[in-house]
Design a protein around this motif. Structure first.
Motif, PDB file in Angstrom:
ATOM      1  N   THR A  14       0.943  -1.098  -0.005  1.00  0.00           N
ATOM      2  CA  THR A  14       0.055   0.024  -0.008  1.00  0.00           C
ATOM      3  C   THR A  14       0.768   1.080  -0.003  1.00  0.00           C
ATOM      4  O   THR A  14       2.168   1.071   0.102  1.00  0.00           O
ATOM      5  CB  THR A  14      -0.949   0.025   1.158  1.00  0.00           C
ATOM      6  OG1 THR A  14       0.057   0.041   2.317  1.00  0.00           O
ATOM      7  CG2 THR A  14      -1.910  -0.829   1.261  1.00  0.00           C
ATOM      8  N   SER A  15       0.351   2.341   0.054  1.00  0.00           N
ATOM      9  CA  SER A  15       1.004   3.653  -0.168  1.00  0.00           C
ATOM     10  C   SER A  15       1.754   3.980   1.044  1.00  0.00           C
ATOM     11  O   SER A  15       2.574   4.952   0.901  1.00  0.00           O
ATOM     12  CB  SER A  15      -0.015   4.784  -0.520  1.00  0.00           C
ATOM     13  OG  SER A  15      -0.635   4.644  -1.951  1.00  0.00           O
ATOM     14  N   THR A  50      -0.563   5.865   6.301  1.00  0.00           N
ATOM     15  CA  THR A  50      -1.184   5.895   7.584  1.00  0.00           C
ATOM     16  C   THR A  50      -0.251   4.920   8.310  1.00  0.00           C
ATOM     17  O   THR A  50      -0.201   4.920   9.790  1.00  0.00           O
ATOM     18  CB  THR A  50      -2.610   5.562   7.739  1.00  0.00           C
ATOM     19  OG1 THR A  50      -2.626   4.047   7.157  1.00  0.00           O
ATOM     20  CG2 THR A  50      -3.543   6.228   7.036  1.00  0.00           C
ATOM     21  N   LYS A 109       1.409  -2.359   3.670  1.00  0.00           N
ATOM     22  CA  LYS A 109       1.070  -3.748   3.844  1.00  0.00           C
ATOM     23  C   LYS A 109       1.248  -4.380   2.586  1.00  0.00           C
ATOM     24  O   LYS A 109       0.824  -3.864   1.594  1.00  0.00           O
ATOM     25  CB  LYS A 109      -0.323  -3.935   4.576  1.00  0.00           C
ATOM     26  CG  LYS A 109      -0.564  -3.137   5.614  1.00  0.00           C
ATOM     27  CD  LYS A 109      -2.002  -2.713   5.940  1.00  0.00           C
ATOM     28  CE  LYS A 109      -2.453  -1.434   5.122  1.00  0.00           C
ATOM     29  NZ  LYS A 109      -2.587  -0.436   6.110  1.00  0.00           N
ATOM     30  N   VAL A 120      -8.567   9.927  -8.703  1.00  0.00           N
ATOM     31  CA  VAL A 120      -8.388   8.956  -7.514  1.00  0.00           C
ATOM     32  C   VAL A 120      -7.084   9.352  -6.693  1.00  0.00           C
ATOM     33  O   VAL A 120      -6.326   9.901  -7.056  1.00  0.00           O
ATOM     34  CB  VAL A 120      -8.181   7.414  -8.093  1.00  0.00           C
ATOM     35  CG1 VAL A 120      -6.874   7.469  -9.153  1.00  0.00           C
ATOM     36  CG2 VAL A 120      -8.075   6.646  -7.046  1.00  0.00           C
ATOM     37  N   GLY A 121      -7.408   8.791  -5.396  1.00  0.00           N
ATOM     38  CA  GLY A 121      -6.213   8.819  -4.361  1.00  0.00           C
ATOM     39  C   GLY A 121      -6.499   9.656  -3.052  1.00  0.00           C
ATOM     40  O   GLY A 121      -6.058   9.341  -2.022  1.00  0.00           O
ATOM     41  N   PRO A 157      -9.511  13.073  -1.487  1.00  0.00           N
ATOM     42  CA  PRO A 157     -10.650  13.622  -1.904  1.00  0.00           C
ATOM     43  C   PRO A 157     -10.181  14.584  -2.838  1.00  0.00           C
ATOM     44  O   PRO A 157      -9.193  15.454  -2.709  1.00  0.00           O
ATOM     45  CB  PRO A 157     -11.241  14.454  -0.851  1.00  0.00           C
ATOM     46  CG  PRO A 157     -10.681  13.271   0.561  1.00  0.00           C
ATOM     47  CD  PRO A 157      -8.951  13.251  -0.122  1.00  0.00           C
ATOM     48  N   TYR A 203     -13.818   6.482  -5.820  1.00  0.00           N
ATOM     49  CA  TYR A 203     -13.318   6.180  -4.590  1.00  0.00           C
ATOM     50  C   TYR A 203     -12.905   4.586  -4.302  1.00  0.00           C
ATOM     51  O   TYR A 203     -13.612   3.799  -4.526  1.00  0.00           O
ATOM     52  CB  TYR A 203     -14.205   6.705  -3.453  1.00  0.00           C
ATOM     53  CG  TYR A 203     -13.855   5.933  -2.154  1.00  0.00           C
ATOM     54  CD1 TYR A 203     -12.795   6.490  -1.381  1.00  0.00           C
ATOM     55  CD2 TYR A 203     -14.442   4.852  -1.417  1.00  0.00           C
ATOM     56  CE1 TYR A 203     -12.408   6.099   0.133  1.00  0.00           C
ATOM     57  CE2 TYR A 203     -14.044   4.053  -0.252  1.00  0.00           C
ATOM     58  CZ  TYR A 203     -13.198   4.941   0.471  1.00  0.00           C
ATOM     59  OH  TYR A 203     -12.600   4.391   1.724  1.00  0.00           O
ATOM     60  N   GLU A 209      -6.581  -2.290  -1.161  1.00  0.00           N
ATOM     61  CA  GLU A 209      -7.501  -3.549  -0.525  1.00  0.00           C
ATOM     62  C   GLU A 209      -8.568  -3.953  -1.448  1.00  0.00           C
ATOM     63  O   GLU A 209      -9.048  -5.122  -1.383  1.00  0.00           O
ATOM     64  CB  GLU A 209      -7.913  -3.207   0.876  1.00  0.00           C
ATOM     65  CG  GLU A 209      -6.724  -2.954   1.731  1.00  0.00           C
ATOM     66  CD  GLU A 209      -6.490  -1.957   1.824  1.00  0.00           C
ATOM     67  OE1 GLU A 209      -6.672  -0.955   1.013  1.00  0.00           O
ATOM     68  OE2 GLU A 209      -5.630  -1.249   2.585  1.00  0.00           O
ATOM     69  N   THR A 230     -12.879   0.490   5.861  1.00  0.00           N
ATOM     70  CA  THR A 230     -12.082   0.941   4.977  1.00  0.00           C
ATOM     71  C   THR A 230     -11.016   1.885   5.419  1.00  0.00           C
ATOM     72  O   THR A 230     -10.091   2.221   4.810  1.00  0.00           O
ATOM     73  CB  THR A 230     -12.982   2.254   4.083  1.00  0.00           C
ATOM     74  OG1 THR A 230     -13.567   3.078   4.668  1.00  0.00           O
ATOM     75  CG2 THR A 230     -14.064   1.047   3.167  1.00  0.00           C
ATOM     76  N   ILE A 284     -16.529  11.468   0.899  1.00  0.00           N
ATOM     77  CA  ILE A 284     -15.607  11.053   1.738  1.00  0.00           C
ATOM     78  C   ILE A 284     -14.737  12.199   2.556  1.00  0.00           C
ATOM     79  O   ILE A 284     -14.415  13.105   2.113  1.00  0.00           O
ATOM     80  CB  ILE A 284     -14.157  10.420   0.978  1.00  0.00           C
ATOM     81  CG1 ILE A 284     -14.821   9.465   0.014  1.00  0.00           C
ATOM     82  CG2 ILE A 284     -13.063   9.625   1.907  1.00  0.00           C
ATOM     83  CD1 ILE A 284     -15.563   8.206   0.491  1.00  0.00           C
ATOM     84  N   ARG A 296      -9.194  10.230   6.655  1.00  0.00           N
ATOM     85  CA  ARG A 296      -9.069   9.137   7.103  1.00  0.00           C
ATOM     86  C   ARG A 296      -9.826   9.199   8.477  1.00  0.00           C
ATOM     87  O   ARG A 296      -9.785  10.149   9.319  1.00  0.00           O
ATOM     88  CB  ARG A 296      -7.566   8.796   7.498  1.00  0.00           C
ATOM     89  CG  ARG A 296      -6.882   8.959   6.297  1.00  0.00           C
ATOM     90  CD  ARG A 296      -7.043   7.906   5.372  1.00  0.00           C
ATOM     91  NE  ARG A 296      -6.193   8.325   4.127  1.00  0.00           N
ATOM     92  CZ  ARG A 296      -5.315   7.185   3.519  1.00  0.00           C
ATOM     93  NH1 ARG A 296      -5.350   5.986   3.942  1.00  0.00           N
ATOM     94  NH2 ARG A 296      -5.048   7.684   2.449  1.00  0.00           N
TER      95      ARG A 296
HETATM   96  P1  ATP Z   1      -1.903   2.937   3.638  1.00  0.00           P
HETATM   97  O1  ATP Z   1      -3.111   2.235   3.712  1.00  0.00           O
HETATM   98  O2  ATP Z   1      -0.572   2.411   3.643  1.00  0.00           O
HETATM   99  O3  ATP Z   1      -1.836   3.898   4.672  1.00  0.00           O
HETATM  100  P2  ATP Z   1      -3.247   4.485   1.566  1.00  0.00           P
HETATM  101  O4  ATP Z   1      -4.408   4.052   2.454  1.00  0.00           O
HETATM  102  O5  ATP Z   1      -3.005   5.883   1.157  1.00  0.00           O
HETATM  103  O6  ATP Z   1      -1.820   3.913   2.467  1.00  0.00           O
HETATM  104  P3  ATP Z   1      -4.020   3.435  -1.033  1.00  0.00           P
HETATM  105  O7  ATP Z   1      -4.591   1.842  -0.913  1.00  0.00           O
HETATM  106  O8  ATP Z   1      -3.154   3.549  -2.298  1.00  0.00           O
HETATM  107  O9  ATP Z   1      -2.930   3.344   0.519  1.00  0.00           O
HETATM  108  O10 ATP Z   1      -5.045   4.746  -0.876  1.00  0.00           O
HETATM  109  C1  ATP Z   1      -6.277   4.229  -0.403  1.00  0.00           C
HETATM  110  C2  ATP Z   1      -7.078   5.430   0.208  1.00  0.00           C
HETATM  111  O11 ATP Z   1      -7.016   6.636  -0.660  1.00  0.00           O
HETATM  112  C3  ATP Z   1      -8.451   5.404   0.652  1.00  0.00           C
HETATM  113  O12 ATP Z   1      -8.412   4.720   1.979  1.00  0.00           O
HETATM  114  C4  ATP Z   1      -8.939   6.847   0.924  1.00  0.00           C
HETATM  115  O13 ATP Z   1      -8.213   7.577   2.118  1.00  0.00           O
HETATM  116  C5  ATP Z   1      -7.929   7.462  -0.254  1.00  0.00           C
HETATM  117  N1  ATP Z   1      -8.707   7.802  -1.470  1.00  0.00           N
HETATM  118  C6  ATP Z   1      -8.843   6.945  -2.657  1.00  0.00           C
HETATM  119  N2  ATP Z   1      -9.633   7.549  -3.455  1.00  0.00           N
HETATM  120  C7  ATP Z   1     -10.192   8.592  -2.936  1.00  0.00           C
HETATM  121  C8  ATP Z   1     -11.212   9.443  -3.467  1.00  0.00           C
HETATM  122  N3  ATP Z   1     -11.836   9.452  -4.557  1.00  0.00           N
HETATM  123  N4  ATP Z   1     -11.724  10.450  -2.520  1.00  0.00           N
HETATM  124  C9  ATP Z   1     -11.278  10.224  -1.375  1.00  0.00           C
HETATM  125  N5  ATP Z   1     -10.286   9.547  -0.649  1.00  0.00           N
HETATM  126  C10 ATP Z   1      -9.836   8.642  -1.684  1.00  0.00           C
END
Ligand code: ATP
Ligand code: MG
Length: 678
Positions: A274-275, A278, A282, A396-397, A399, A423, A427, A525, A539, A542
């Motif tokens: 994952t990115s 947080t 993983k 994406v990624g 808000p 969104y 996972e 989530t 959204i 976090r």
């Molecule tokens: P890690 O889980 O390691 O902390 P990460 O959650 O940033 O990293 P990703 O799976 O790449 O890893 O990102 C998913 C997260 O990105 C979502 O849980 C959400 O918080 C955010 N996200 C993705 N798309 C959107 C969207 N369109 N609007 C708001 N938030 C989004």
């Protein structure tokens, strides 16, 4: 903001558009939730070719985290993603490679793709890679990386793509964790015209890791004298090896009949980290049948994919967005896909727009951070480009705040294209909440409504009387589903869907604890959301980032989106800091368009923006102007670092895993700014 209706002029094409009306969406979504067995049975046969069909759609549950889809079905990834399109349209364009230097751009036909994947697969076979083995791919977003990815599933291996910008320490941790014995890499890469070493980074990363048997090195940058230190017996130049498998080569006939592996639907297809926004990244595992199906279905639905489309997702293949929407989904749906190796401002700030017009892209998919960046450069760079081939633009990624949404919609989408705010997360494997072109009425700042098989639920701990109370769990955890609209809560997904990640590599316990055990029956989530009167999802950020000021809860996204309405604010991050009286107070970090602006004036304006647009209670305690914000390499703000800093923890060594931090310099400068005021 939440009730702004911007129904646009998008016209569904009755021939090509997959979902033609809101009514159709509603009835299909209802079916997917109420009768998932029938729904997924039908879609699995519509989107995928099966070597052996399945008798059972799904089994298992979230309690044990043993969900399976199509478990006795068999299919070939190569047949579904490559072969069938090669047979139907051999000379059609499969890959569009926009190399860092636009003059090195090239395209790859379905025929070429199929030939290359077969060659790469034979190489892996010769290297002794077996079904289930993990193969690491540390390459830039390029055709060769795609050949390597498809070559893995061709012989049943599992790929682990590592973002091409990672340091040797970050690679080392991932290679050790995944016990990968074979690595694909390249000599160097190009980034903004600079030559950047990759092979020597790998050398350092795997120093002392004896289980790495083979490193296959593609010569991405030609005619270069710089040493890459090839280790005898371990490191092999890919081009010379490939020659041995071609006509007249040593292995020409040995593997000529190597057939693509028929994979069990539940065989792992890849693992991906994952990115790290947080915490420690993983390694999540995705399996074959369910993942591919939902990749294809969501792509077709959300991007209105039609025959002959040219899909442009400008992410990196090292992230889930790249896996699903650069590689697997477009290839499954048989449309051309863009491999964008560069940055939006190289060689000039018009790069995105040049790429769209040059190739006639029909969709353009990027992140809010990229939108905010091009937005900060104004509309002038767009003036020579028509962008008329575009039908759908996506985000994406993170808000996407209202300001960026408006800019993107108006200047890139020309108020004509559908803007899908998608969104989802590593996972989920595929988009979970998004508008559908032609069917959904858009609302600025909202990802809108759930896709098929996704049943979002907002939960509240120790729910109030208005909610449906759920059973008490062993640990006496009490929670409720919020039944009403116009409410905020913890965003979960009730039940499972085909592309849900099956486990965390080597740590099923952590998988259960992170996603499934906190609210039994629901997938957590990690985000919180607001559901408006029409059932649309917004959204909020976090869960851990929600700021509680005098018992009023504010989502980071809501505050940041409001602050970026200020014309001089480019990017903003908001975190909570402990406060003796208020409980928590709001701390704002802001990047300005023009560094020479009068800071005091702006700070006052930002303060009153929050007071008037949100609430007097949302008045920030501190506002600090900074040059840049700490971000992950996938472009997300790392608020966890800012939270440590506002708690006066200035010891970077205690900030946890920073392997995905893009700009460590930003941290030192923020620390010194904050020290001055706290
Ligand atoms: P890690 O889980 O390691 O902390 P990460 O959650 O940033 O990293 P990703 O799976 O790449 O890893 O990102 C998913 C997260 O990105 C979502 O849980 C959400 O918080 C955010 N996200 C993705 N798309 C959107 C969207 N369109 N609007 C708001 N938030 C989004
Ligand atoms: Mg996450």
């Amino acid at each position: 903001m939440s009730n702004f209706d911007c129904k646009n002029k998008f016209k569904p094409d009755t021939e090509g558009t997959y979902i033609k009306s809101f009514k159709e969406y509603q009835s299909l979504h209802k079916k997917s939730i109420e009768d998932p067995q029938a729904f997924w049975y039908e879609k699995a046969h519509e989107f995928l070719n099966w070597d052996k069909s399945f008798t059972k759609v799904s089994s298992g549950n979230l309690k044990y985290g043993n969900v399976k889809y199509f478990e006795d079905g068999y299919l070939s990834v190569y047949q579904n993603c490559v072969l069938r399109h090669k047979e139907a349209n051999p000379n059609g364009i499969a890959l569009i490679y926009e190399a860092d230097n636009p003059e090195e751009a090239r395209s790859v036909t379905w025929l070429e793709l199929s030939q290359q994947v077969q060659l790469y697969a034979r190489v892996l076979k010769q290297m002794g890679v077996k079904k289930g083995d993990v193969v690491t791919i540390y390459m830039s977003t390029s055709p060769e990386a795609i050949y390597a990815m498809f070559a893995c599933s061709y012989i049943g291996a599992v790929h682990s793509v590592i973002f091409g910008g990672f340091s040797s320490d970050a690679i080392k941790a991932r290679v050790l964790d995944s016990k990968s014995e074979v690595i694909f890499t390249q000599n160097f890469t190009k980034r903004r015209g600079r030559t950047i070493p990759m092979k020597t980074t790998i050398n350092k990363a795997i120093e002392g890791i004896d289980f790495v048997r083979k490193v296959l090195v593609y010569g991405r940058v030609k005619n270069i004298k710089e040493e890459i230190n090839m280790k005898p017996n371990r490191d092999i130049l890919l081009e010379s090896l490939l020659e041995e498998f071609q006509e007249g080569g040593k292995y020409e006939n040995v593997y000529a009949n190597l057939q693509p592996m028929s994979m069990n639907a539940e065989d792992p297809l890849f693992l991906l980290y994952t990115s790290g926004s947080t915490g420690k990244p993983k390694a999540l595992i995705h399996t074959t049948g369910g993942y591919l199906l939902n990749a294809a279905l969501t792509h077709k639905t959300v991007f209105d994919i039609r025959k002959g489309d040219r899909f442009g997702c400008v992410a990196d293949i090292g992230w889930i967005t790249g896996h699903t929407y650069i590689v697997y989904a477009p290839m499954l749906n048989g449309v051309s896909t863009v491999l964008f190796e560069s940055t939006p401002d190289y060689p000039s700030i018009t790069r995105y727009w040049e790429v769209i017009d040059k190739w006639g892209l029909t969709q353009f998919y990027t992140s809010p951070t990229a939108v905010r960046f091009v937005m900060s450069c104004g509309t002038d760079p767009l003036k020579d480009f028509s962008l008329k081939s575009l039908r759908v633009i996506g985000s994406v990624g993170e808000p996407i705040g209202v300001e960026a949404w408006n800019w993107y919609f108006k200047n890139v989408g020309k108020s004509r294209c559908y803007l899908v705010d998608t969104y989802w997360m590593t996972e989920s494997g595929a988009i979970m909440i998004s508008a559908i072109p032609g069917a959904t009425t858009l609302k600025r700042g909202s990802a809108t409504l759930p896709l098929f098989g996704i049943s979002p639920q907002l939960l509240v701990k120790n729910g109030g009387s208005k909610s449906i109370e759920l059973s008490m769990q062993k640990k006496q955890r009490k929670f409720s589903e919020i039944a009403e609209n116009d409410q905020s809560g913890i965003l979960t997904i009730k039940g499972h869907w085909p592309s849900i990640t099956r486990t965390i590599l080597g740590n099923h316990k952590r998988y259960l604890e992170t996603y499934l055990s906190p609210y039994p029956g629901y997938f957590l989530t990690g985000d919180s959301a607001y559901r408006d009167m029409d059932g649309y999802y917004f959204i909020k950020g976090r869960i851990d980032d929600v700021i509680n000021v005098c018992a009023h809860r504010f989502g980071t996204s809501e505050l940041e989106s409001t602050l970026t309405l200020h014309p001089k604010a480019v990017e903003v991050a908001v975190v909570g800091m402990p406060h003796k009286i208020k409980g928590e107070a709001i701390f704002v970090f802001c990047v300005l368009k023009d560094k020479h602006t009068e800071e005091m004036v702006i700070k006052n304006e930002l303060k009153s923006l929050l007071q008037t647009s949100i609430s007097k209670i949302a008045s920030p305690e501190h506002i600090v102007i900074v040059d840049s914000l700490p971000k992950t390499r996938s472009g997300k703000i790392m608020r966890r670092i800012l939270k440590k800093i506002v708690r006066k923890n200035y010891e970077v060594a205690t900030y946890g895993d920073l392997s995905t931090l893009l700009n460590p310099d930003s941290v030192d400068s923020i620390v010194s700014n904050v020290k001055k005021i706290l």
